[in-house]
Motif scaffolding. Structure first.
Motif, mmCIF file in Angstrom:
data_model
loop_
_atom_site.group_PDB
_atom_site.id
_atom_site.type_symbol
_atom_site.label_atom_id
_atom_site.label_comp_id
_atom_site.label_asym_id
_atom_site.label_seq_id
_atom_site.Cartn_x
_atom_site.Cartn_y
_atom_site.Cartn_z
ATOM 1 N N UNK A 408 76.886 -3.461 20.565
ATOM 2 C CA UNK A 408 77.268 -4.624 21.360
ATOM 3 C C UNK A 408 76.100 -5.592 21.554
ATOM 4 N N UNK A 409 74.892 -5.042 21.681
ATOM 5 C CA UNK A 409 73.713 -5.861 21.956
ATOM 6 C C UNK A 409 73.171 -6.526 20.694
ATOM 7 N N UNK A 410 73.144 -5.790 19.593
ATOM 8 C CA UNK A 410 72.483 -6.278 18.373
ATOM 9 C C UNK A 410 73.416 -6.428 17.177
ATOM 10 N N UNK A 411 74.694 -6.182 17.337
ATOM 11 C CA UNK A 411 75.613 -6.300 16.214
ATOM 12 C C UNK A 411 75.348 -5.235 15.162
ATOM 13 N N UNK A 412 75.510 -5.591 13.891
ATOM 14 C CA UNK A 412 75.305 -4.634 12.800
ATOM 15 C C UNK A 412 73.884 -4.085 12.782
ATOM 16 N N UNK A 413 72.914 -4.878 13.278
ATOM 17 C CA UNK A 413 71.525 -4.414 13.332
ATOM 18 C C UNK A 413 71.375 -3.217 14.271
ATOM 19 N N UNK A 414 72.305 -3.086 15.235
ATOM 20 C CA UNK A 414 72.246 -1.954 16.157
ATOM 21 C C UNK A 414 72.401 -0.621 15.454
ATOM 22 N N UNK A 415 73.157 -0.606 14.363
ATOM 23 C CA UNK A 415 73.309 0.636 13.600
ATOM 24 C C UNK A 415 71.983 1.062 12.978
ATOM 25 N N UNK A 416 71.182 0.087 12.565
ATOM 26 C CA UNK A 416 69.870 0.406 11.982
ATOM 27 C C UNK A 416 69.004 1.140 13.001
ATOM 28 N N UNK A 417 68.987 0.630 14.235
ATOM 29 C CA UNK A 417 68.227 1.299 15.295
ATOM 30 C C UNK A 417 68.780 2.690 15.572
#
Length: 448
Positions: A408-417
């Motif tokens: 929710x916070x970073x979009x698709x980039x959140x999956x990387x984290x």
């Protein structure tokens, strides 16, 4: 008897069980493999239907992650409580009650309802499924002596993989053609069928408890008491306090290592299909195929670990190497794959790293259970396994919510984290397995 004694002692001390007992042992094992298949089919429904559920109920990623984590709200507590109860109540009846409650908990959601019904159903289902794995392992391993426990223990873990492999295509078809609630109804019905079979065929084996097994010997026969044939009953041995078992480095190491495995399981069940579709661009059918690859490799890793561990034990290797070493190395390889995944070029390399990172970690489930079963006296195994499961499954409470927040916070980039965090968790878990697990050492300390 410790695992270092197995090689010279097997032929001399362990009488061969009657063929009827062996057949019953494998019948019970097969039923409990199916039990775990149903258990993880239940868990996988939300992940497979994530997009449909979010659209139908109008949920954000955070709300969906919260609903998924609700499954684990009572999961850990019930795992510990029923684990203690399993040292006093026959596992047969505990397993039957769990299977019946699974179906009852899912019935309202199959009929209708919104977010409140979804959360309530998942909380009740989690409470019923929390003790499933440790009690199923306890019942299965009660049919086998220590040096024969790796394969049946691994098969129970394989039930997890088979549950997802079988459920993924079937439930995906139901979701796409009949709606996500039909998938919930299907797994509830299968639970009822299993319960009817278990009433007739289920039970515990000759190594469930008794003076002989409590001290670690494998010389028990199939008399049902666990005591060696021809040995007069002596005074009951002093019971080892649970706190001493839980304070051993082996129990702590196995629990930390298994925590990493469960983190990966929670990630895979709830968010892996969405990760593949939203971050890596796979179609629904393509993501299902990758999910099946992940769980397929997990099954191969579980069976391979069981074979290698059993071979090492039969050659006289200590459990520190045979169990802690093998499990720890698999976790470290999985950690390396996850840490490399976010920077890997798209395509085949991404798939290889993802399948290795999420697939290899699962073998530690079997290692952790057989390690604690070896360490704990028979009359303390249910509690020792239950407490381990309670700690480990907090990963299921944390991971889905954290990943949902990151998305929710970073979009698709959140999956990387999320993948990098998973790699770090696996790195710590592998290090714990390699440095802390030594049931031979800690078993001697508990016996004094």
């Amino acid at each position: 008897m410790t695992d270092t004694d197995v090689a010279p002692a097997v032929s001399a001390c362990t009488p061969k069980a009657p063929s009827s007992t062996r057949r019953r042992a494998w019948t019970v094992t097969a039923l409990l493999v199916v039990f775990m298949m149903i258990n993880f089919a239940d868990k996988s429904v939300l992940g497979l239907a994530a997009e449909e559920i979010r659209e139908d109920l109008g949920l954000s990623a955070s709300a969906f992650g919260l609903a998924s984590s609700a499954f684990f709200l009572l999961f850990s507590i019930s795992g510990a409580a029923v684990g203690l109860l399993a040292d006093r109540v026959r596992p047969k009846w505990l397993l039957l009650a769990m299977a019946a409650l699974w179906s009852v908990a899912q019935a309202p959601l199959a009929v209708g309802g919104g977010l409140a019904v979804l959360i309530t159903s998942r909380v009740l289902l989690g409470a019923a499924e929390g003790p499933a794995f440790p009690v199923a392992q306890q019942a299965t391993l009660s049919w086998f002596p220590n040096h024969r426990r790796n394969l049946p223990g691994a098969l129970i873990v394989l039930g997890i993989t088979l549950g997802v492999l079988v459920a993924a295509p079937v439930l995906t078809w139901l979701i796409q053609n009949h709606g996500w609630r039909s998938a919930v109804a299907a797994v509830a019905l299968v639970g009822v069928v299993w319960a009817l079979l278990w009433i007739r065929l289920g039970g515990e084996g000759p190594y469930a408890a008794g003076p002989g097994d409590a001290t670690g010997t494998d010389a028990e026969t199939s008399t049902g008491t666990g005591a060696p044939t021809g040995v007069a009953p002596g005074p009951a041995p002093r019971k080892t306090p649970y706190r001493r078992i839980l304070a051993t480095r082996t129990w702590i190491g196995a629990t930390i290592a298994y925590f990493g495995t469960y983190w990966v399981i929670a990630f895979a069940l709830v968010w892996l299909p969405s990760y593949l579709q939203d971050a890596l661009g796979y179609s629904s059918a393509g993501s299902t195929q990758v999910v099946m690859l992940v769980w397929g490799l997990g099954g191969v890793a579980v069976l391979g670990q069981a074979g290698l561990t059993g071979w090492l034990l039969r050659r006289g290797a200590p459990s520190r190497r045979a169990r802690g070493g093998v499990g720890g190395v698999l976790l470290l390889v999985a950690a390396a794959a996850c840490l490399a995944l976010p920077t890997a070029p798209a395509g085949a390399m991404t798939v290889v790293l993802l399948v290795a990172g999420f697939g290899l970690a699962g073998a530690m489930s079997s290692v952790a259970v057989t390690t604690v079963t070896e360490l704990a006296p028979a009359d303390r195994r249910g509690g020792a396994l239950g407490f381990m499961n309670a700690v480990v499954t907090t990963a299921g409470l944390i991971a889905p919510t954290l990943i949902g927040h990151l998305v929710d916070t970073h979009g698709a980039e959140g999956y990387r984290s999320a993948v990098l965090i998973t790699g770090a968790v696996l790195l710590l878990s592998g290090a714990a397995a390699l440095t802390l697990i030594d049931p031979d050492r800690d078993g001697r300390r508990l016996s004094t």
